[in-house]
Design a protein around this motif. Structure first.
Motif, PDB file in Angstrom:
ATOM      1  N   ALA A 167       0.828  -1.212   0.000  1.00 54.28           N
ATOM      2  CA  ALA A 167       0.000   0.000   0.000  1.00 54.28           C
ATOM      3  C   ALA A 167       0.864   1.264   0.000  1.00 54.28           C
ATOM      4  O   ALA A 167       0.572   2.230  -0.717  1.00 54.28           O
ATOM      5  N   LEU A 168       1.943   1.267   0.785  1.00 51.07           N
ATOM      6  CA  LEU A 168       2.838   2.427   0.804  1.00 51.07           C
ATOM      7  C   LEU A 168       3.514   2.647  -0.540  1.00 51.07           C
ATOM      8  O   LEU A 168       3.651   3.788  -1.001  1.00 51.07           O
ATOM      9  N   CYS A 169       3.952   1.561  -1.183  1.00 50.52           N
ATOM     10  CA  CYS A 169       4.574   1.688  -2.507  1.00 50.52           C
ATOM     11  C   CYS A 169       3.589   2.259  -3.517  1.00 50.52           C
ATOM     12  O   CYS A 169       3.964   3.094  -4.364  1.00 50.52           O
ATOM     13  N   LYS A 170       2.331   1.841  -3.435  1.00 53.28           N
ATOM     14  CA  LYS A 170       1.308   2.367  -4.345  1.00 53.28           C
ATOM     15  C   LYS A 170       1.097   3.854  -4.103  1.00 53.28           C
ATOM     16  O   LYS A 170       1.012   4.651  -5.057  1.00 53.28           O
ATOM     17  N   ILE A 171       1.026   4.265  -2.844  1.00 47.89           N
ATOM     18  CA  ILE A 171       0.810   5.682  -2.528  1.00 47.89           C
ATOM     19  C   ILE A 171       2.003   6.523  -2.968  1.00 47.89           C
ATOM     20  O   ILE A 171       1.843   7.594  -3.576  1.00 47.89           O
ATOM     21  N   ILE A 172       3.217   6.046  -2.682  1.00 48.52           N
ATOM     22  CA  ILE A 172       4.415   6.816  -3.036  1.00 48.52           C
ATOM     23  C   ILE A 172       4.560   6.936  -4.542  1.00 48.52           C
ATOM     24  O   ILE A 172       4.918   8.000  -5.074  1.00 48.52           O
ATOM     25  N   SER A 173       4.284   5.863  -5.271  1.00 47.79           N
ATOM     26  CA  SER A 173       4.383   5.937  -6.730  1.00 47.79           C
ATOM     27  C   SER A 173       3.377   6.921  -7.313  1.00 47.79           C
ATOM     28  O   SER A 173       3.690   7.651  -8.262  1.00 47.79           O
ATOM     29  N   ARG A 174       2.176   6.978  -6.742  1.00 44.11           N
ATOM     30  CA  ARG A 174       1.182   7.934  -7.225  1.00 44.11           C
ATOM     31  C   ARG A 174       1.608   9.370  -6.917  1.00 44.11           C
ATOM     32  O   ARG A 174       1.417  10.291  -7.728  1.00 44.11           O
ATOM     33  N   LEU A 175       2.172   9.600  -5.737  1.00 48.13           N
ATOM     34  CA  LEU A 175       2.639  10.944  -5.400  1.00 48.13           C
ATOM     35  C   LEU A 175       3.778  11.383  -6.306  1.00 48.13           C
ATOM     36  O   LEU A 175       3.869  12.553  -6.697  1.00 48.13           O
ATOM     37  N   ILE A 176       4.662  10.445  -6.664  1.00 44.23           N
ATOM     38  CA  ILE A 176       5.749  10.783  -7.587  1.00 44.23           C
ATOM     39  C   ILE A 176       5.188  11.062  -8.978  1.00 44.23           C
ATOM     40  O   ILE A 176       5.639  11.982  -9.673  1.00 44.23           O
ATOM     41  N   ALA A 177       4.180  10.286  -9.396  1.00 44.04           N
ATOM     42  CA  ALA A 177       3.617  10.464 -10.739  1.00 44.04           C
ATOM     43  C   ALA A 177       2.948  11.821 -10.902  1.00 44.04           C
ATOM     44  O   ALA A 177       3.023  12.437 -11.974  1.00 44.04           O
ATOM     45  N   VAL A 178       2.280  12.325  -9.846  1.00 45.43           N
ATOM     46  CA  VAL A 178       1.612  13.631  -9.941  1.00 45.43           C
ATOM     47  C   VAL A 178       2.556  14.783  -9.646  1.00 45.43           C
ATOM     48  O   VAL A 178       2.147  15.947  -9.737  1.00 45.43           O
ATOM     49  N   GLY A 179       3.811  14.496  -9.275  1.00 49.12           N
ATOM     50  CA  GLY A 179       4.806  15.542  -9.079  1.00 49.12           C
ATOM     51  C   GLY A 179       4.859  16.140  -7.698  1.00 49.12           C
ATOM     52  O   GLY A 179       5.381  17.256  -7.538  1.00 49.12           O
ATOM     53  N   PHE A 181       6.580  14.965  -5.051  1.00 50.01           N
ATOM     54  CA  PHE A 181       8.006  14.949  -4.748  1.00 50.01           C
ATOM     55  C   PHE A 181       8.687  14.000  -5.716  1.00 50.01           C
ATOM     56  O   PHE A 181       8.038  13.201  -6.405  1.00 50.01           O
ATOM     57  N   GLY A 182      10.004  14.096  -5.734  1.00 47.13           N
ATOM     58  CA  GLY A 182      10.765  13.294  -6.682  1.00 47.13           C
ATOM     59  C   GLY A 182      11.196  14.132  -7.875  1.00 47.13           C
ATOM     60  O   GLY A 182      10.490  15.064  -8.294  1.00 47.13           O
ATOM     61  N   LYS A 257      19.439  15.013   6.401  1.00 44.55           N
ATOM     62  CA  LYS A 257      20.498  15.122   5.384  1.00 44.55           C
ATOM     63  C   LYS A 257      19.913  15.350   4.003  1.00 44.55           C
ATOM     64  O   LYS A 257      20.406  16.202   3.229  1.00 44.55           O
ATOM     65  N   ASP A 258      18.851  14.609   3.657  1.00 48.73           N
ATOM     66  CA  ASP A 258      18.207  14.792   2.352  1.00 48.73           C
ATOM     67  C   ASP A 258      17.583  16.177   2.233  1.00 48.73           C
ATOM     68  O   ASP A 258      17.646  16.807   1.161  1.00 48.73           O
ATOM     69  N   CYS A 259      16.983  16.671   3.328  1.00 47.57           N
ATOM     70  CA  CYS A 259      16.390  18.012   3.290  1.00 47.57           C
ATOM     71  C   CYS A 259      17.460  19.082   3.104  1.00 47.57           C
ATOM     72  O   CYS A 259      17.267  20.050   2.345  1.00 47.57           O
ATOM     73  N   LEU A 260      18.586  18.932   3.797  1.00 44.82           N
ATOM     74  CA  LEU A 260      19.683  19.885   3.621  1.00 44.82           C
ATOM     75  C   LEU A 260      20.227  19.855   2.197  1.00 44.82           C
ATOM     76  O   LEU A 260      20.539  20.904   1.615  1.00 44.82           O
ATOM     77  N   PHE A 261      20.342  18.678   1.638  1.00 41.43           N
ATOM     78  CA  PHE A 261      20.807  18.571   0.264  1.00 41.43           C
ATOM     79  C   PHE A 261      19.824  19.237  -0.691  1.00 41.43           C
ATOM     80  O   PHE A 261      20.237  19.935  -1.643  1.00 41.43           O
ATOM     81  N   LEU A 262      18.519  19.065  -0.447  1.00 44.18           N
ATOM     82  CA  LEU A 262      17.514  19.695  -1.296  1.00 44.18           C
ATOM     83  C   LEU A 262      17.555  21.206  -1.176  1.00 44.18           C
ATOM     84  O   LEU A 262      17.480  21.926  -2.189  1.00 44.18           O
ATOM     85  N   VAL A 263      17.690  21.709   0.057  1.00 42.68           N
ATOM     86  CA  VAL A 263      17.768  23.166   0.249  1.00 42.68           C
ATOM     87  C   VAL A 263      19.011  23.720  -0.419  1.00 42.68           C
ATOM     88  O   VAL A 263      18.982  24.792  -1.055  1.00 42.68           O
TER      89      VAL A 263
END
Length: 314
Positions: A167-179, A181-182, A257-263
């Motif tokens: 279920a989490l993989c399905k939700i994350i893939s949909r969020l990436i598809a609509v833009g 995050f990612g 760390k990922d947030c700092l890299f993104l900023v």
């Protein structure tokens, strides 16, 4: 049997009458009873074979695969599918051995088997390993540290972890598809996964499965090893609490760390944009349309020139 007879009526015979004589074999009722008994026993035995052989085969296969599934419906279904596959493969092999030869059939079977094994490995990694690890990480981070006391132990099985992870993989893939995050690369990968039949297996493993497995293992293995090494010098309750806290803490550190890299990436992009805007202030832009316009003016000037040729002269 039917016999044409003459029936005596009064003083003469009347033609055209038929009489039916039934000839029974000896002990006919006993023989019919025995036939019914044998038919019942054969039906019961056939039903037992149809139910028991696939069921036992499916249980054996689940035990060999180390899967703790306890539903006999799944066992029977897997056993029936296995028996049907073996029967179809055997009939196909016998039919093609006479037509193409033994070694040609062996070569075809080896090629087909290698392709199916690669496809099976990809399917296991994509639809079993990744969702299970994702559900396990969710349990360790979101549930394991806060939902139980120091004396309680998590009882979620691998099936629950797989279902939650799927279920989490399905939700994350949909969020990436609509833009939500990612980056653009992962958006293109998620769009390519929509057509699963036309995917290249090597691309799927190297570009999709391997990065996801690396990130999941990075968030599961180091905190576990750290808690095991340090927990050996602590009392049992402290070691258990350290094991529970290590997963969310380590995942939180990686998230920061990922947030700092993104900023940092956004600040670099903003800096480059400001620098480019300052550079182009007061500059004359020469684009492709201006070049075409200038080239057209030069051609028109050349055509308007009087080259001294008159009509009818050479």
């Amino acid at each position: 049997r039917i016999i044409h007879t003459r029936v005596l009526v009064g003083d003469g015979f009347k033609e055209g009458q038929f009489c039916l004589y039934r000839h029974e074999p000896p002990y006919v009722r006993a023989r019919l009873f025995v036939l019914w008994i044998l038919y019942s026993l054969s039906s019961i035995g056939l039903c037992m074979l149809v139910m028991s052989i696939p069921l036992l085969l499916g249980r054996k296969m689940f035990l060999m695969a180390l899967l703790p599934l306890e539903h006999d419906l799944y066992h029977w279904s897997v056993g029936c599918a296995t028996i049907w596959g073996l029967a179809y493969f055997t009939s196909w092999s016998i039919r093609n051995v006479y037509d193409q030869g033994f070694w040609d059939v062996v070569s075809i079977c080896a090629t087909w088997l290698s392709k199916k094994v690669k496809l099976f490995v990809c399917a296991v990694l994509m639809f079993i390993v990744v969702p299970t690890l994702c559900g396990l990480l969710f349990e360790k981070v979101a549930m394991f540290a806060y939902s139980y006391n120091a004396t309680e132990v998590s009882m979620l099985s691998i099936q629950h972890n797989w279902a939650v992870g799927l279920a989490l993989c399905k939700i994350i893939s949909r969020l990436i598809a609509v833009g939500v995050f990612g980056d653009t690369v992962w958006i293109q990968k998620v769009e390519a996964l929509q057509d699963i039949r036309g995917l290249d297996r090597e691309w799927l493993v190297h570009e999709v499965v391997r990065p996801i497995l690396f990130q999941l293992c990075l968030r599961l293995i180091p905190p576990y090893l750290f808690a095991k090494l340090i927990g050996g010098y602590l009392d049992p309750s402290s070691a258990e609490m350290l094991m529970r806290v290590s997963f969310p803490v380590f995942s939180g550190v990686l998230l920061v760390k990922d947030c700092l890299f993104l900023v940092t990436h956004l600040l670099d992009t903003f800096h480059d944009t400001v620098r480019d805007h300052r550079y182009i202030v007061g500059k004359k832009l020469k684009n492709y349309k201006n070049k075409l316009r200038e080239a057209g003016t030069d051609v028109q000037r050349f055509l308007d020139m009087d080259l001294g040729f008159e009509e009818g002269t050479g």
